[in-house]
Design a protein around this motif. Structure first.
Motif, PDB file in Angstrom:
ATOM      1  N   GLY A   1     -41.854  -0.254 -85.481  1.00 29.16           N
ATOM      2  CA  GLY A   1     -41.591  -0.702 -86.762  1.00 29.16           C
ATOM      3  C   GLY A   1     -41.200   0.420 -87.756  1.00 29.16           C
ATOM      4  O   GLY A   1     -41.680   1.621 -87.545  1.00 29.16           O
ATOM      5  N   SER A   2     -40.483   0.441 -88.921  1.00 34.39           N
ATOM      6  CA  SER A   2     -40.613   1.442 -89.723  1.00 34.39           C
ATOM      7  C   SER A   2     -41.901   2.225 -90.374  1.00 34.39           C
ATOM      8  O   SER A   2     -42.015   3.084 -90.678  1.00 34.39           O
ATOM      9  CB  SER A   2     -39.511   1.362 -90.742  1.00 34.39           C
ATOM     10  OG  SER A   2     -39.225  -0.092 -91.175  1.00 34.39           O
ATOM     11  N   ASP A   3     -42.724   1.065 -90.002  1.00 28.45           N
ATOM     12  CA  ASP A   3     -44.140   1.705 -90.474  1.00 28.45           C
ATOM     13  C   ASP A   3     -44.574   2.849 -89.779  1.00 28.45           C
ATOM     14  O   ASP A   3     -45.137   4.044 -90.455  1.00 28.45           O
ATOM     15  CB  ASP A   3     -45.435   0.491 -90.363  1.00 28.45           C
ATOM     16  CG  ASP A   3     -45.163  -0.810 -91.452  1.00 28.45           C
ATOM     17  OD1 ASP A   3     -44.842  -0.497 -92.302  1.00 28.45           O
ATOM     18  OD2 ASP A   3     -45.820  -1.812 -90.890  1.00 28.45           O
TER      19      ASP A   3
ATOM     20  N   PHE B   1     -42.662  -0.608-101.792  1.00 29.32           N
ATOM     21  CA  PHE B   1     -43.646  -0.908-100.730  1.00 29.32           C
ATOM     22  C   PHE B   1     -44.677  -0.234-100.438  1.00 29.32           C
ATOM     23  O   PHE B   1     -44.783   1.080-100.583  1.00 29.32           O
ATOM     24  CB  PHE B   1     -42.525  -0.495 -99.424  1.00 29.32           C
ATOM     25  CG  PHE B   1     -43.225  -0.947 -98.002  1.00 29.32           C
ATOM     26  CD1 PHE B   1     -43.706  -2.166 -97.840  1.00 29.32           C
ATOM     27  CD2 PHE B   1     -43.033  -0.178 -96.891  1.00 29.32           C
ATOM     28  CE1 PHE B   1     -44.351  -2.445 -96.465  1.00 29.32           C
ATOM     29  CE2 PHE B   1     -43.589  -0.483 -95.611  1.00 29.32           C
ATOM     30  CZ  PHE B   1     -44.150  -1.710 -95.686  1.00 29.32           C
TER      31      PHE B   1
ATOM     32  N   TYR C   1     -45.981   3.337 -98.029  1.00 23.51           N
ATOM     33  CA  TYR C   1     -45.847   4.696 -98.577  1.00 23.51           C
ATOM     34  C   TYR C   1     -46.991   5.450 -98.929  1.00 23.51           C
ATOM     35  O   TYR C   1     -47.398   6.237 -98.377  1.00 23.51           O
ATOM     36  CB  TYR C   1     -44.739   5.067 -99.577  1.00 23.51           C
ATOM     37  CG  TYR C   1     -43.440   4.231 -99.115  1.00 23.51           C
ATOM     38  CD1 TYR C   1     -42.770   3.900 -97.896  1.00 23.51           C
ATOM     39  CD2 TYR C   1     -42.601   3.610-100.115  1.00 23.51           C
ATOM     40  CE1 TYR C   1     -41.712   3.197 -97.728  1.00 23.51           C
ATOM     41  CE2 TYR C   1     -41.325   3.214-100.072  1.00 23.51           C
ATOM     42  CZ  TYR C   1     -40.934   2.894 -98.735  1.00 23.51           C
ATOM     43  OH  TYR C   1     -39.757   2.193 -98.541  1.00 23.51           O
TER      44      TYR C   1
ATOM     45  N   ALA D   1     -36.782   2.645-101.420  1.00 22.86           N
ATOM     46  CA  ALA D   1     -36.656   1.299-100.675  1.00 22.86           C
ATOM     47  C   ALA D   1     -35.308   0.744-101.254  1.00 22.86           C
ATOM     48  O   ALA D   1     -35.386   0.497-102.561  1.00 22.86           O
ATOM     49  CB  ALA D   1     -37.712   0.482-100.702  1.00 22.86           C
TER      50      ALA D   1
ATOM     51  N   ASN E   1     -38.818  -3.535-102.304  1.00 21.75           N
ATOM     52  CA  ASN E   1     -39.687  -4.550-102.140  1.00 21.75           C
ATOM     53  C   ASN E   1     -40.831  -3.937-103.057  1.00 21.75           C
ATOM     54  O   ASN E   1     -41.233  -3.051-102.946  1.00 21.75           O
ATOM     55  CB  ASN E   1     -40.121  -4.459-100.498  1.00 21.75           C
ATOM     56  CG  ASN E   1     -41.369  -5.436-100.461  1.00 21.75           C
ATOM     57  OD1 ASN E   1     -41.684  -6.223-101.360  1.00 21.75           O
ATOM     58  ND2 ASN E   1     -42.055  -5.081 -99.221  1.00 21.75           N
TER      59      ASN E   1
ATOM     60  N   ASP F   1     -34.698   3.736 -97.498  1.00 23.27           N
ATOM     61  CA  ASP F   1     -35.323   2.840 -96.705  1.00 23.27           C
ATOM     62  C   ASP F   1     -34.435   1.541 -96.890  1.00 23.27           C
ATOM     63  O   ASP F   1     -34.540   0.831 -98.067  1.00 23.27           O
ATOM     64  CB  ASP F   1     -36.841   2.367 -97.085  1.00 23.27           C
ATOM     65  CG  ASP F   1     -37.498   1.463 -96.218  1.00 23.27           C
ATOM     66  OD1 ASP F   1     -36.639   0.808 -95.443  1.00 23.27           O
ATOM     67  OD2 ASP F   1     -38.694   1.407 -96.389  1.00 23.27           O
TER      68      ASP F   1
ATOM     69  N   ALA G   1     -34.403  -1.367 -95.141  1.00 23.50           N
ATOM     70  CA  ALA G   1     -35.151  -2.294 -94.272  1.00 23.50           C
ATOM     71  C   ALA G   1     -34.200  -3.756 -94.734  1.00 23.50           C
ATOM     72  O   ALA G   1     -34.062  -4.511 -93.913  1.00 23.50           O
ATOM     73  CB  ALA G   1     -36.436  -2.603 -94.990  1.00 23.50           C
ATOM     74  N   TYR G   2     -33.884  -3.822 -96.157  1.00 28.13           N
ATOM     75  CA  TYR G   2     -33.362  -5.071 -96.535  1.00 28.13           C
ATOM     76  C   TYR G   2     -31.822  -5.081 -96.819  1.00 28.13           C
ATOM     77  O   TYR G   2     -31.038  -5.998 -97.246  1.00 28.13           O
ATOM     78  CB  TYR G   2     -33.881  -5.653 -97.704  1.00 28.13           C
ATOM     79  CG  TYR G   2     -35.359  -5.890 -97.652  1.00 28.13           C
ATOM     80  CD1 TYR G   2     -35.842  -6.993 -97.070  1.00 28.13           C
ATOM     81  CD2 TYR G   2     -36.136  -4.924 -98.113  1.00 28.13           C
ATOM     82  CE1 TYR G   2     -37.419  -7.159 -96.851  1.00 28.13           C
ATOM     83  CE2 TYR G   2     -37.668  -4.958 -97.874  1.00 28.13           C
ATOM     84  CZ  TYR G   2     -37.949  -6.186 -97.253  1.00 28.13           C
ATOM     85  OH  TYR G   2     -39.476  -6.440 -97.229  1.00 28.13           O
TER      86      TYR G   2
ATOM     87  N   THR H   1     -34.729  -1.138 -89.748  1.00 24.67           N
ATOM     88  CA  THR H   1     -35.770  -1.906 -88.930  1.00 24.67           C
ATOM     89  C   THR H   1     -35.029  -3.204 -88.478  1.00 24.67           C
ATOM     90  O   THR H   1     -34.222  -3.807 -89.237  1.00 24.67           O
ATOM     91  CB  THR H   1     -36.948  -2.328 -89.730  1.00 24.67           C
ATOM     92  OG1 THR H   1     -37.735  -3.092 -88.938  1.00 24.67           O
ATOM     93  CG2 THR H   1     -36.752  -2.963 -91.104  1.00 24.67           C
TER      94      THR H   1
ATOM     95  N   SER I   1     -36.710  -5.810 -88.428  1.00 24.29           N
ATOM     96  CA  SER I   1     -37.689  -6.671 -88.788  1.00 24.29           C
ATOM     97  C   SER I   1     -37.340  -7.822 -89.699  1.00 24.29           C
ATOM     98  O   SER I   1     -37.910  -8.830 -89.775  1.00 24.29           O
ATOM     99  CB  SER I   1     -38.949  -6.049 -89.367  1.00 24.29           C
ATOM    100  OG  SER I   1     -39.833  -5.302 -88.529  1.00 24.29           O
ATOM    101  N   LYS I   2     -36.347  -7.320 -90.461  1.00 21.51           N
ATOM    102  CA  LYS I   2     -35.820  -8.292 -91.508  1.00 21.51           C
ATOM    103  C   LYS I   2     -34.650  -9.062 -91.212  1.00 21.51           C
ATOM    104  O   LYS I   2     -34.048  -9.879 -92.021  1.00 21.51           O
ATOM    105  CB  LYS I   2     -35.583  -7.559 -92.872  1.00 21.51           C
ATOM    106  CG  LYS I   2     -36.758  -6.737 -93.401  1.00 21.51           C
ATOM    107  CD  LYS I   2     -37.928  -7.315 -93.591  1.00 21.51           C
ATOM    108  CE  LYS I   2     -39.162  -6.351 -93.724  1.00 21.51           C
ATOM    109  NZ  LYS I   2     -40.441  -6.904 -93.661  1.00 21.51           N
TER     110      LYS I   2
ATOM    111  N   ARG J   1     -41.185  -5.247 -83.485  1.00 22.77           N
ATOM    112  CA  ARG J   1     -41.929  -3.980 -84.168  1.00 22.77           C
ATOM    113  C   ARG J   1     -41.056  -2.801 -83.782  1.00 22.77           C
ATOM    114  O   ARG J   1     -41.376  -2.011 -82.990  1.00 22.77           O
ATOM    115  CB  ARG J   1     -43.309  -3.663 -83.607  1.00 22.77           C
ATOM    116  CG  ARG J   1     -44.476  -4.673 -83.863  1.00 22.77           C
ATOM    117  CD  ARG J   1     -44.449  -5.383 -85.196  1.00 22.77           C
ATOM    118  NE  ARG J   1     -44.766  -4.181 -86.205  1.00 22.77           N
ATOM    119  CZ  ARG J   1     -44.013  -3.874 -87.704  1.00 22.77           C
ATOM    120  NH1 ARG J   1     -42.886  -4.498 -87.590  1.00 22.77           N
ATOM    121  NH2 ARG J   1     -44.586  -2.691 -88.201  1.00 22.77           N
TER     122      ARG J   1
HETATM  123  C1  LIG Z   1     -39.156  -1.689 -97.983  1.00 24.22           C
HETATM  124  C2  LIG Z   1     -39.964  -1.896 -96.665  1.00 24.22           C
HETATM  125  N1  LIG Z   1     -39.671  -0.858 -95.581  1.00 24.22           N
HETATM  126  C3  LIG Z   1     -40.282  -1.036 -94.446  1.00 24.22           C
HETATM  127  C4  LIG Z   1     -41.055  -2.235 -94.245  1.00 24.22           C
HETATM  128  C5  LIG Z   1     -41.589  -2.269 -92.690  1.00 24.22           C
HETATM  129  O1  LIG Z   1     -40.924  -2.782 -91.913  1.00 24.22           O
HETATM  130  P1  LIG Z   1     -41.316  -2.751 -90.414  1.00 24.22           P
HETATM  131  O2  LIG Z   1     -41.828  -4.104 -90.205  1.00 24.22           O
HETATM  132  O3  LIG Z   1     -40.248  -2.120 -89.515  1.00 24.22           O
HETATM  133  O4  LIG Z   1     -42.750  -1.857 -90.176  1.00 24.22           O
HETATM  134  C6  LIG Z   1     -41.137  -3.075 -94.966  1.00 24.22           C
HETATM  135  C7  LIG Z   1     -41.868  -4.420 -94.639  1.00 24.22           C
HETATM  136  O5  LIG Z   1     -42.055  -5.371 -95.530  1.00 24.22           O
HETATM  137  C8  LIG Z   1     -40.560  -2.895 -96.183  1.00 24.22           C
HETATM  138  O6  LIG Z   1     -40.684  -4.023 -97.302  1.00 24.22           O
END
Ligand SMILES: Cc1ncc(COP(=O)(O)O)c(C=O)c1O
Length: 358
Positions: free
Chosen positions: A86-88, A112, A115, A155, A159, A185, A187-188, A211, A213-214, A221
């Motif tokens: 995951g990017s986490d 998010f 961070y 981000a 988010n 970031d 992600a979206y 990621t 994930s979205k 992950r």
């Molecule tokens: C802006 C942002 N970055 C990263 C993530 C984490 O993504 P990942 O599921 O890849 O850990 C999220 C998850 O909601 C997010 O909103």
């Protein structure tokens, strides 16, 4: 005396990030996932790929094959790409690698939450810079904060606000703060076609993070970042070996090689559903809906106590959305992720009974 005296003191101010399990009958519009299911042909290819995984063997230490595929798509050397659970995990890896000076983490807020959370865990000092009206970046205040920054997460789209910050403002920071690592970031970004800031010749101090994930891969992950070859090499020293499971690597390869058409169709449906979600929220009295470039929509209700009331009402109808109204700057706000057409039908019916009761 107790073992607790060995704990990092800052853990006392944190709570674990936890999302309680949802009843499978619920409409999950609280976690910013892609609600659209993959078609059968993609799931069959996924099943075949999983069957071929040798469960008794370690995966590749750094996911070389997947990095090569990502590098080919992005037009860059795979040596610049680092994969994360995951990017986490990438966020933590970047913070660990770049916390060796007295430099701070700078983030615009609200943003998010991981961070801040991950920086707090390692004891890195944080400066949060409130977003301006309509959640735009405050260029002047950011420039003051960036004087002492080692790292800055941006981000884009953000988010939980869903908006897309001005790329020109951010690009000027890259040049003016060369000692700071900027992480864009994305992600979206698939929900905002054409908005990506990626280019193969990004400056040395810029990292692009994304990621699966979205876009229908949250279960895997699997996040990644692209930076300069030298930064990627430093991140690799921090990253655990074998951090991506063989099953996730195998499934991600299928999604990247065989599923573009299906993914594009899913994204298109999600973007259409996003318009409907905005319209539905806007139909509530005394509610303003913020424009979204993401798969989430933020809405503000007045008076502010209607926000938790709406979340509770929807929950009672089997629909989950997120109450963000206790976040500074988001008083009276709720965040809803885009659901499927059927989920939005349920959402629409539930909103009608909320309108009548408030
Ligand atoms: C802006 C942002 N970055 C990263 C993530 C984490 O993504 P990942 O599921 O890849 O850990 C999220 C998850 O909601 C997010 O909103």
């Amino acid at each position: 005396m107790s073992w607790t005296r060995h704990l990092r003191p800052q853990l006392a101010e944190l709570t674990a990030y936890d999302v309680p399990p949802a009843d499978p009958s619920c409409a999950r519009m609280h976690a910013n996932e892609c609600a659209e299911p993959w078609p059968d042909e993609v799931m069959n290819a996924v099943a075949d790929a999983v069957r071929r995984v040798e469960l008794g063997r370690y995966p590749d230490t750094s996911g070389r094959r997947l990095r090569a595929l990502l590098g080919a798509r992005m037009g860059c050397d795979p040596a610049r790409i680092v994969l994360g659970n995951g990017s986490d995990e990438i966020i933590s890896t970047l913070l660990t690698a770049l916390s060796g000076s007295d430099g701070r983490l700078v983030v615009p807020t609200p943003t998010f939450v991981m961070y801040r959370h991950s920086a707090t865990v390692i004891g890195m000092p944080i400066t949060e810079v409130p977003l301006g009206a309509d959640f735009e970046l405050d260029d002047e205040a950011m420039r003051v904060a960036l004087q002492s920054a080692a790292l800055c997460f941006l981000a884009r789209p953000n988010n939980p606000t869903g908006n897309l910050w001005d790329a020109g403002v951010i690009e000027r920071w890259f040049a003016d703060f060369e000692d700071t690592v900027f992480v864009i970031d994305e992600a979206y970004t698939d929900y905002a076609p054409g908005a990506s800031m990626w280019r193969p010749d990004l400056p040395e101090n810029v990292v692009l993070m994304s990621t699966l994930s979205k876009v229908g891969g949250a279960a895997l992950r699997l996040g990644y970042c692209v930076g300069s070859p030298s930064l990627a090499a430093e991140l690799d020293k921090v990253r655990h070996p074998y951090n991506i499971s063989a099953t996730s690597l195998a499934i991600a390869e299928v999604l990247l090689v065989q599923a573009d058409a299906a993914r594009n169709a899913m994204l298109e449906r999600s973007r259409a559903s996003r318009s409907r979600l905005c319209d539905l929220l806007a139909s509530l009295p005394n509610t303003s809906v913020f424009p979204s470039n993401s798969n989430l929509v933020l809405a503000r209700l007045t008076p502010a106590n209607r926000a938790p009331a709406l979340v509770a009402h929807l929950h009672s109808q089997g629909i989950l959305i997120k109450d963000v109204s206790r976040t500074p700057g988001l008083e009276g706000c709720v965040r809803a992720s885009v659901g499927t057409g059927a989920e939005l039908d349920r959402f629409e019916a539930a909103l009608r009974t909320f309108s009548r009761s408030t």
